[in-house]
Design an enzyme around this catalytic site. Structure first.
Site, PDB file in Angstrom:
ATOM      1  N   ARG A 133      -0.049 -19.277  14.233  1.00  0.00           N
ATOM      2  CA  ARG A 133      -0.786 -20.243  13.878  1.00  0.00           C
ATOM      3  C   ARG A 133      -0.731 -20.435  12.316  1.00  0.00           C
ATOM      4  O   ARG A 133      -0.942 -21.600  11.734  1.00  0.00           O
ATOM      5  CB  ARG A 133      -2.340 -19.919  14.300  1.00  0.00           C
ATOM      6  CG  ARG A 133      -3.171 -20.987  13.581  1.00  0.00           C
ATOM      7  CD  ARG A 133      -4.688 -21.126  14.272  1.00  0.00           C
ATOM      8  NE  ARG A 133      -5.328 -20.153  14.911  1.00  0.00           N
ATOM      9  CZ  ARG A 133      -5.993 -19.017  14.096  1.00  0.00           C
ATOM     10  NH1 ARG A 133      -5.995 -19.242  12.616  1.00  0.00           N
ATOM     11  NH2 ARG A 133      -6.305 -18.167  14.361  1.00  0.00           N
ATOM     12  N   ASP A 180       1.316 -41.347   1.300  1.00  0.00           N
ATOM     13  CA  ASP A 180       2.078 -41.424   2.814  1.00  0.00           C
ATOM     14  C   ASP A 180       3.389 -42.173   2.650  1.00  0.00           C
ATOM     15  O   ASP A 180       3.357 -43.488   2.508  1.00  0.00           O
ATOM     16  CB  ASP A 180       1.171 -42.016   3.596  1.00  0.00           C
ATOM     17  CG  ASP A 180       1.625 -42.158   5.198  1.00  0.00           C
ATOM     18  OD1 ASP A 180       2.795 -42.051   5.198  1.00  0.00           O
ATOM     19  OD2 ASP A 180       0.690 -42.112   6.232  1.00  0.00           O
TER      20      ASP A 180
END
Ligand SMILES: *Cc1c(COP(=O)(O)O)cnc(C)c1O
Length: 400
Positions: A60, A185
């Site tokens: 993780r 973005d």
């Protein structure tokens, strides 16, 4: 092996991410599916766990296969560091929740990706974050709002789906003056066509699901920037749990090997298709930053080295024409997403902006008859012939 800075993007795509030699001499790094990593030496375990020594503890947090993907992207984005996520939206939401707190102020644009817009209008206000969404084309308004002070200036360019272009250098400067972390973005442009960090952004993020992976078979997200901000973001993500899966990381890295080839072809084909569309009487408007008539063509030319693989167009015959053309295409998947080797076509009302109501789409300036056409790597002559054949299906009796 660290990546020499002098390499060009096409070479970085192929050779980026290399670590130590494989014990078997394999030329392609294996996929480490193992979730957890063994330490016989407790001192070493502790040193790795506390970050004093490199290594992996639990997938993780970090994983060798995922790390390769992050290294290739770090080099392509020209950053100090990168951290990856399960999806593009995970990259975006983790970034916003890392750098915003109750009482913070974020300035962005109305034309952000549909899911991003939902974060701005539905989720962030619930946590006491002030959200200011400016008219996308209005640089003065964005500068004014940034100057009032903001914690995050969140930009997206070119925008989805109407391909508006923001002047990154100008707005990043305004954001920095206002005290913001400036985020871009870069999904539509990819690091082949645009490198926002060189234009003054602090962080650049991508939905890796699109052009980076390039084959519509893996999801992921990536954020690159300075080491300190990426460390904060990584810390939020390791606890938040939106980690990239090793198999997806492998597929995305494999996709990246051909990124420069694919994007170069898609740039050229999209330009040819946009020019062809602009000359068709059935087409009402073409949205593509590579066209001389695009309102921000000059800015696009200055900050991009290619104009990208997505062309949007609206049809003079409105919704009835769209309903005739889209189903008649033979060389396009009628599907959401973009940036794949195969051409994808879809109305934003059913794809990128399905989360919005018709009213919200109208407010965002998205015509209901818009077709977002994401050009694949097919021969462009075949794609133009396919569009031409589909246009012949438009009923003749509808008023233009
Ligand atoms: C697709 C997309 C996203 C979201 O990425 P997912 O991988 O689908 O979560 C964000 N921004 C832009 C511009 C996109 O096109």
């Amino acid at each position: 092996m660290t990546e020499p800075n002098h390499l060009r993007q096409a070479t970085r795509c192929v050779w980026g991410g290399r670590t130590e030699p494989d014990p078997h001499g394999a030329t392609v790094a294996p996929v480490y599916h193992g979730v957890t990593f063994n330490y016989d030496d407790l001192d070493e375990w502790q040193a790795v766990g506390s970050g004093e020594r490199p290594g992996h503890i639990y997938s993780r947090n970090t994983n060798p296969t995922v790390e390769i993907f992050e290294r290739v992207m770090r080099d392509l984005d020209g950053a100090e560091a990168s951290t990856s996520f399960a999806t593009g939206m995970a990259a975006i939401s983790n970034t916003l929740f890392t750098f915003l707190s109750p009482g913070s102020r974020v300035v962005s644009i109305k034309d952000s990706y549909g899911g991003t817009n939902k974060l701005f209008v539905e989720f962030l206000p619930r946590f006491g974050v002030e959200v200011v969404l400016c008219e996308t084309h209005d640089h003065e308004q964005i500068e004014r709002e940034a100057a009032k002070g903001c914690d995050v200036l969140y930009l997206e360019t070119p925008t989805n789906p109407t391909l508006k272009v923001l002047d990154i250098r100008r707005l990043a400067e305004a954001g920095r003056r206002g005290g913001a972390t400036v985020v871009v973005d870069n999904t539509f442009a990819t690091p082949i066509n645009q490198r926002p960090l060189e234009l003054g952004a602090h962080l650049v993020l991508h939905s890796a699901t699109k052009f980076l992976g390039g084959h519509s078979d893996a999801m992921g997200g990536i954020v690159s920037g300075d080491a300190e901000r990426i460390r904060s973001l990584y810390h939020f993500r390791e606890i938040n749990g939106a980690s990239l899966d090793p198999m997806s990381a492998y597929l995305l890295t494999r996709g990246l090997r051909t990124l420069e080839l694919r994007v170069s072809r898609q740039n050229e084909s999209a330009q040819a298709i946009a020019e062809w569309l602009a000359a068709q009487p059935q087409v009402e408007a073409v949205y593509y930053p590579g066209l001389a008539g695009h309102p921000n063509h000059a800015v696009a030319k200055a900050q991009m080295s290619g104009f990208g693989g997505v062309v949007s167009f609206s049809l003079a015959g409105g919704m009835p024409a769209l309903r005739a053309v889209v189903p008649a295409l033979r060389l396009a998947h009628r599907a959401a997403s973009l940036g794949s080797v195969g051409t994808l076509a879809g109305p934003p009302a059913m794809t990128s902006h399905v989360e919005l109501s018709a009213h919200e789409r109208a407010a965002a300036g998205i015509p209901e008859s818009l077709v977002r056409y994401s050009v694949g790597i097919e021969d462009p002559a075949d794609l133009i012939a396919d569009l031409e054949a589909a246009f012949a299906h438009i009923p003749q009796n509808i008023p233009a």
